[in-house]
Design an enzyme around this catalytic site. Structure first.
Site, PDB file in Angstrom:
ATOM      1  N   SER A  15       0.900  -1.136  -0.040  1.00 27.29           N
ATOM      2  CA  SER A  15       0.043  -0.060  -0.250  1.00 27.29           C
ATOM      3  C   SER A  15       0.948   1.254   0.004  1.00 27.29           C
ATOM      4  CB  SER A  15      -0.931  -0.023   1.329  1.00 27.29           C
ATOM      5  OG  SER A  15      -0.098   0.339   2.637  1.00 27.29           O
ATOM      6  N   LYS A  16       0.395   2.400   0.108  1.00 33.75           N
ATOM      7  CA  LYS A  16       1.015   3.617   0.082  1.00 33.75           C
ATOM      8  C   LYS A  16       2.040   3.860   1.195  1.00 33.75           C
ATOM      9  CE  LYS A  16      -1.793   6.726  -2.640  1.00 33.75           C
ATOM     10  NZ  LYS A  16      -3.492   6.855  -2.624  1.00 33.75           N
TER      11      LYS A  16
END
Ligand code: GLU
Length: 477
Positions: free
Chosen positions: A251-252
């Site tokens: 994820s980010k």
């Protein structure tokens, strides 16, 4: 059976690298067996879907060179390819399901549903829909709708278990009672993902669904809908999750996850494809570097890896470096030109110097963008302030080199020369050796320090031949 696969992004944000991988696997499978690769835009989330995000996907695929055969911008026989343009189709299929009593109108409001879920949670029972509207006849429902009530359409879940054989995971069984009657069409007329996906995969004659493992859970509802439609489901291949170094889903938090961010960092399409391909699949000869043509040639569905794929930025970058070093100088000049500001002095070089730049730097970088600071340094007259430079400057031979260079360079400037040749640099070195008796380290390191302003770098003669004479002159002081 003709192979038809699809990549079906929801255009609600960036083109995520997980999406790149899904698109790539579908493309590779289609091309490896002479099948068709379809792009379908799943834009039924009216609030979050944007045309600009769809464009990001289409342009990204183009940049990667894995273009679809059919899609919103490439009409085929199974369009439209945007779900928002297929609402009439879903409506018709839904009516058929209602007629066959496999689905029913539901008048429960969102508030009621939320309240029922809360009660179920408090009583620790499954939060399944309680069936309030299950027995309302179609006729009664239509009368209520005619009077202005709004209704969703719910699927009547059969009380049974479901099993399918996944190409990656093997046999997967969902026991009975995992889900309650679920919504197919919202009261707005928009379908939910699981429903639109099945109707489209069926109508677009999709033979294989290759997608991320996070969709396995959705397959249960999808199998139910296929069964209700009397349609054989496609073959499923749920590929392993991409995880970060902490073993959590990528994820980010782990850094860049969008294709655009890697494009900005000057990653090459070849490297993106190569590295993404190996995140969840392996080459039959265990190769780590290969191009798209080769991948098409050797791709098969039985080489997916079951365990999660660890995304490793360093390996990705290394892969890029391997491709970069295989490129022709012509291609490297083009790639470098693409990442430089338009007014960069590089563009004033003749072609021979441009190729010399990429030749001397290509072994030192993994990303073409990493050449920019090296190139900028050539045009920067600054002299490094480092202990190594202090040492060079402390040698008694160094001031002699400076005196010599000052004279030589001033002479050249007077003649209007802009660059020195590699031969001329060699002549200076010979001269310093023969006449000023400077040799060995004081000569090589001395001339490097004096002319390039740094104790390290590419081949000194080549570097100096790329440096404008006035910059050399300024460095000498
Ligand atoms: N629109 C879904 C997504 O972006 C597609 C899932 C699927 O391939 O079925 O996750």
């Amino acid at each position: 059976m003709s192979v038809r696969v699809r990549y079906a992004p929801s255009p609600t944000g960036n083109f995520h690298i997980g999406g790149v991988r899904t698109a790539l696997y579908n493309y590779l499978y289609a091309k490896s067996v002479g099948g068709t690769f379809v792009l379908r835009i799943e834009d039924t989330d009216a609030e979050r879907s944007k045309r600009e995000y769809e464009d990001l996907q289409i342009n990204g695929l183009k940049w990667l060179g894995i273009e679809h055969d059919e899609g919103p911008d490439k009409p085929g026989n199974y369009g439209p390819y945007r779900q928002s343009e297929r609402l009439e189709i879903y409506k018709k299929v839904t009516n058929d399901l209602i007629d066959q009593k496999k689905a029913y109108y539901c008048f429960c409001t969102d508030e009621e549903i939320t309240r029922k879920k809360e009660i179920a949670a408090a009583q620790k029972v499954d939060p399944h829909y309680d069936g309030t509207c299950r027995h309302i006849s179609k006729e009664d429902a239509l009368k209520r709708i005619a009077k202005g009530e709004s209704a969703a359409v719910r699927f009547l879940v059969p009380p049974k278990s479901y099993t399918f054989v996944d190409k990656v995971k093997g046999e997967v069984t969902f026991p009975e009672n995992m889900v309650g009657d679920f919504v197919l069409l919202r009261s707005s007329g928009l379908p939910v993902y699981n429903y639109a996906c099945v109707v489209d995969d069926w109508m677009m004659k999709i033979s294989h669904v290759i997608r991320g493992e996070d969709h396995v859970g959705n397959t249960l509802r999808q199998l139910m809908i296929y069964e209700a439609l009397g349609v054989t489901p496609p073959i499923f291949a749920h590929v392993s999750l991409i995880i970060g170094s902490d073993r959590q889903k990528l994820s980010k938090r782990h850094g860049a996850t969008s294709l655009a961010s890697y494009q900005e960092q000057s990653y090459l399409p070849e490297a993106v494809l190569n590295y993404m391909c190996l995140l969840g699949w392996s080459h039959p000869e265990e190769k780590t570097i290969f191009d798209l043509n080769e991948a098409v040639r050797v791709f098969s569905l039985d080489r997916f890896v079951k365990s999660p794929a660890m995304f490793d930025n360093e390996k990705f970058k290394w892969t890029n470096g391997q491709h970069l070093r295989n490129f022709s100088e012509e291609r490297l000049v083009r790639e470098l030109s693409n990442v430089l500001p338009k007014n960069h002095k590089f563009f004033e070089y003749d072609y021979a110097n441009k190729t010399l730049v990429v030749r001397i730097f290509k072994e030192k970088v993994e990303l073409i963008g990493e050449m920019i600071p090296m190139l900028d340094r050539i045009f920067d007259p600054a002299v490094d302030q480092t202990p190594e430079m202090d040492e060079i400057n402390s040698w008694e031979s160094t001031p002699k080199i400076k005196d010599y260079m000052r004279k030589e360079l001033s002479l050249m400037i007077a003649k209007g020369k802009e660059f020195v040749t590699i031969d001329e640099v060699s002549k200076w070195m010979d001269d310093l050796k023969q006449n000023l008796k400077i040799k060995g380290k004081p000569l090589f390191m001395g001339i490097r320090g004096v002319l390039t302003g740094s104790a390290h770098g590419a081949d000194v003669k080549e570097l100096v031949s790329l440096t404008p004479i006035n910059v050399l002159r300024e460095r000498v002081g």
